[in-house]
Write a protein that holds these residues in place. Structure first.
Motif, PDB file in Angstrom:
ATOM      1  N   ARG A 183       6.307 -11.217 -17.420  1.00 34.29           N
ATOM      2  CA  ARG A 183       6.991 -10.963 -16.153  1.00 34.29           C
ATOM      3  C   ARG A 183       7.280 -12.297 -15.453  1.00 34.29           C
ATOM      4  N   ARG A 184       8.482 -12.420 -14.938  1.00 35.87           N
ATOM      5  CA  ARG A 184       8.934 -13.697 -14.392  1.00 35.87           C
ATOM      6  C   ARG A 184       8.029 -14.199 -13.272  1.00 35.87           C
ATOM      7  N   HIS A 185       7.650 -13.338 -12.353  1.00 34.71           N
ATOM      8  CA  HIS A 185       6.841 -13.790 -11.217  1.00 34.71           C
ATOM      9  C   HIS A 185       5.435 -14.194 -11.664  1.00 34.71           C
ATOM     10  N   VAL A 186       4.933 -13.537 -12.725  1.00 35.40           N
ATOM     11  CA  VAL A 186       3.615 -13.897 -13.249  1.00 35.40           C
ATOM     12  C   VAL A 186       3.675 -15.261 -13.921  1.00 35.40           C
ATOM     13  N   ARG A 187       4.727 -15.487 -14.727  1.00 34.32           N
ATOM     14  CA  ARG A 187       4.847 -16.766 -15.418  1.00 34.32           C
ATOM     15  C   ARG A 187       5.041 -17.916 -14.432  1.00 34.32           C
ATOM     16  N   ARG A 188       5.789 -17.674 -13.378  1.00 32.60           N
ATOM     17  CA  ARG A 188       5.955 -18.708 -12.354  1.00 32.60           C
ATOM     18  C   ARG A 188       4.621 -19.013 -11.681  1.00 32.60           C
ATOM     19  N   SER A 189       3.862 -17.966 -11.396  1.00 26.29           N
ATOM     20  CA  SER A 189       2.553 -18.157 -10.765  1.00 26.29           C
ATOM     21  C   SER A 189       1.602 -18.923 -11.681  1.00 26.29           C
ATOM     22  N   MET A 190       1.619 -18.580 -12.978  1.00 30.65           N
ATOM     23  CA  MET A 190       0.746 -19.251 -13.935  1.00 30.65           C
ATOM     24  C   MET A 190       1.132 -20.720 -14.091  1.00 30.65           C
ATOM     25  N   ASP A 191       2.435 -20.995 -14.161  1.00 32.39           N
ATOM     26  CA  ASP A 191       2.887 -22.387 -14.248  1.00 32.39           C
ATOM     27  C   ASP A 191       2.492 -23.164 -12.991  1.00 32.39           C
ATOM     28  N   ALA A 192       2.636 -22.519 -11.838  1.00 30.00           N
ATOM     29  CA  ALA A 192       2.264 -23.175 -10.586  1.00 30.00           C
ATOM     30  C   ALA A 192       0.766 -23.449 -10.548  1.00 30.00           C
ATOM     31  N   LEU A 193      -0.029 -22.476 -11.043  1.00 28.30           N
ATOM     32  CA  LEU A 193      -1.484 -22.623 -11.044  1.00 28.30           C
ATOM     33  C   LEU A 193      -1.927 -23.732 -11.997  1.00 28.30           C
ATOM     34  N   THR A 194      -1.417 -23.690 -13.237  1.00 27.46           N
ATOM     35  CA  THR A 194      -1.826 -24.709 -14.209  1.00 27.46           C
ATOM     36  C   THR A 194      -1.310 -26.084 -13.808  1.00 27.46           C
ATOM     37  N   GLY A 195      -0.104 -26.144 -13.274  1.00 34.99           N
ATOM     38  CA  GLY A 195       0.438 -27.431 -12.836  1.00 34.99           C
ATOM     39  C   GLY A 195      -0.380 -28.042 -11.712  1.00 34.99           C
ATOM     40  N   THR A 196      -0.716 -27.210 -10.720  1.00 33.89           N
ATOM     41  CA  THR A 196      -1.536 -27.693  -9.598  1.00 33.89           C
ATOM     42  C   THR A 196      -2.912 -28.144 -10.091  1.00 33.89           C
ATOM     43  N   ALA A 197      -3.498 -27.371 -11.018  1.00 30.98           N
ATOM     44  CA  ALA A 197      -4.822 -27.714 -11.551  1.00 30.98           C
ATOM     45  C   ALA A 197      -4.776 -29.044 -12.303  1.00 30.98           C
ATOM     46  N   LEU A 198      -3.734 -29.256 -13.106  1.00 32.35           N
ATOM     47  CA  LEU A 198      -3.634 -30.498 -13.879  1.00 32.35           C
ATOM     48  C   LEU A 198      -3.460 -31.708 -12.962  1.00 32.35           C
ATOM     49  N   VAL A 199      -2.614 -31.564 -11.942  1.00 32.23           N
ATOM     50  CA  VAL A 199      -2.459 -32.663 -10.975  1.00 32.23           C
ATOM     51  C   VAL A 199      -3.774 -32.900 -10.242  1.00 32.23           C
ATOM     52  N   GLY A 200      -4.474 -31.821  -9.909  1.00 28.48           N
ATOM     53  CA  GLY A 200      -5.784 -31.954  -9.251  1.00 28.48           C
ATOM     54  C   GLY A 200      -6.799 -32.653 -10.112  1.00 28.48           C
ATOM     55  N   PHE A 201      -6.826 -32.327 -11.421  1.00 28.47           N
ATOM     56  CA  PHE A 201      -7.739 -33.012 -12.338  1.00 28.47           C
ATOM     57  C   PHE A 201      -7.381 -34.485 -12.454  1.00 28.47           C
ATOM     58  N   GLY A 202      -6.074 -34.769 -12.441  1.00 33.26           N
ATOM     59  CA  GLY A 202      -5.642 -36.171 -12.485  1.00 33.26           C
ATOM     60  C   GLY A 202      -6.104 -36.931 -11.249  1.00 33.26           C
ATOM     61  N   ALA A 203      -5.976 -36.296 -10.095  1.00 30.89           N
ATOM     62  CA  ALA A 203      -6.409 -36.932  -8.842  1.00 30.89           C
ATOM     63  C   ALA A 203      -7.920 -37.145  -8.836  1.00 30.89           C
ATOM     64  N   ALA A 204      -8.658 -36.145  -9.363  1.00 34.09           N
ATOM     65  CA  ALA A 204     -10.116 -36.277  -9.424  1.00 34.09           C
ATOM     66  C   ALA A 204     -10.518 -37.403 -10.371  1.00 34.09           C
ATOM     67  N   LEU A 205      -9.782 -37.554 -11.466  1.00 35.11           N
ATOM     68  CA  LEU A 205     -10.073 -38.623 -12.418  1.00 35.11           C
ATOM     69  C   LEU A 205      -9.783 -39.992 -11.808  1.00 35.11           C
ATOM     70  N   ALA A 206      -8.799 -40.044 -10.902  1.00 37.02           N
ATOM     71  CA  ALA A 206      -8.444 -41.309 -10.267  1.00 37.02           C
ATOM     72  C   ALA A 206      -9.462 -41.741  -9.230  1.00 37.02           C
ATOM     73  N   SER A 207     -10.178 -40.780  -8.663  1.00 40.88           N
ATOM     74  CA  SER A 207     -11.127 -41.096  -7.584  1.00 40.88           C
ATOM     75  C   SER A 207     -12.438 -41.662  -8.129  1.00 40.88           C
TER      76      SER A 207
END
Length: 207
Positions: A183-207
């Motif tokens: 479902r389109r809205h589910v896939r968008r939500s999952m991409d948004a969730l995984t994308g935010t998590a990956l950027v967050g992990f990157g930020a945590a690794l930088a700190s």
């Protein structure tokens, strides 16, 4: 045998707790299983497992300590990992923003097996926290005077094996839920969730 079976059992419990904790590897596998189907997920898991075997073997053979002690090399590896995780995260966020999904999950990009393998491998080997984890846990179960190299490698690579099994279970769940995930809205939500998590992990690794 330098490590008793009871000690190995305790080690297994600790490793299971470590591998089921969500991290960059999990997010990369989820992202690729959604974008490239089951083959993409399997390729990512293979890359992650290869990275774990490399990190674990290096730690067991004493090479990991050399990397950790080299401030310059460790810093370069850390910032490369930061940049790569953020790059993957931005890719997922862009896909969520565009919302251009068509057909079954991963139908448009089933040929990206090598890309998925590469992303899984690099997300693991460019994360110095993985190496630090090995260097922190392994010494607790290794007696330098009694533990052989083979036993040290067994302990180290147990992490990679159990980690791969856990990711395979997650992939199985994702594939079973593919109709819902299509479902389109589910896939968008999952991409948004995984994308935010990956950027967050990157930020945590930088700190």
């Amino acid at each position: 045998m330098g490590t008793s079976w009871s000690e190995y059992g305790s080690y297994l419990v600790l490793v299971v707790l470590l591998v089921i904790a969500p991290g960059p590897d999990t997010m990369v596998m989820l992202k690729n299983s959604l974008s490239s189907g089951g083959r993409g997920g399997l390729a990512s898991i293979s890359g992650i497992a290869s990275g774990n075997i490399l990190n674990g073997s290096a730690a067991a053979l004493g090479l990991g300590a050399l990397v950790a002690q080299s401030q310059t090399l460790f810093t370069v590896l850390r910032w490369f990992g930061v940049a790569y995780l953020c790059y993957l995260g931005v890719q997922a966020l862009r896909a969520a923003w565009r919302g251009e999904y068509g057909g079954d999950v991963g139908a448009a990009r089933r040929s990206g097996g090598f890309r998925c393998f590469r992303e899984g491998f690099l997300s693991n080997v460019t994360n110095p926290k993985v190496l630090v984890m090995y260097l922190s846990v392994l010494p607790q179960f290794i007696d330098p005077a009694q533990t052989s190299i083979a036993e040290a490698l067994l302990l180290a690579n147990t992490v990679g094996v159990l980690g791969a099994i856990w990711l395979l279970l997650l992939l199985f769940v994702v594939r079973r839920a593919r109709v819902w995930l299509n479902r389109r809205h589910v896939r968008r939500s999952m991409d948004a969730l995984t994308g935010t998590a990956l950027v967050g992990f990157g930020a945590a690794l930088a700190s």
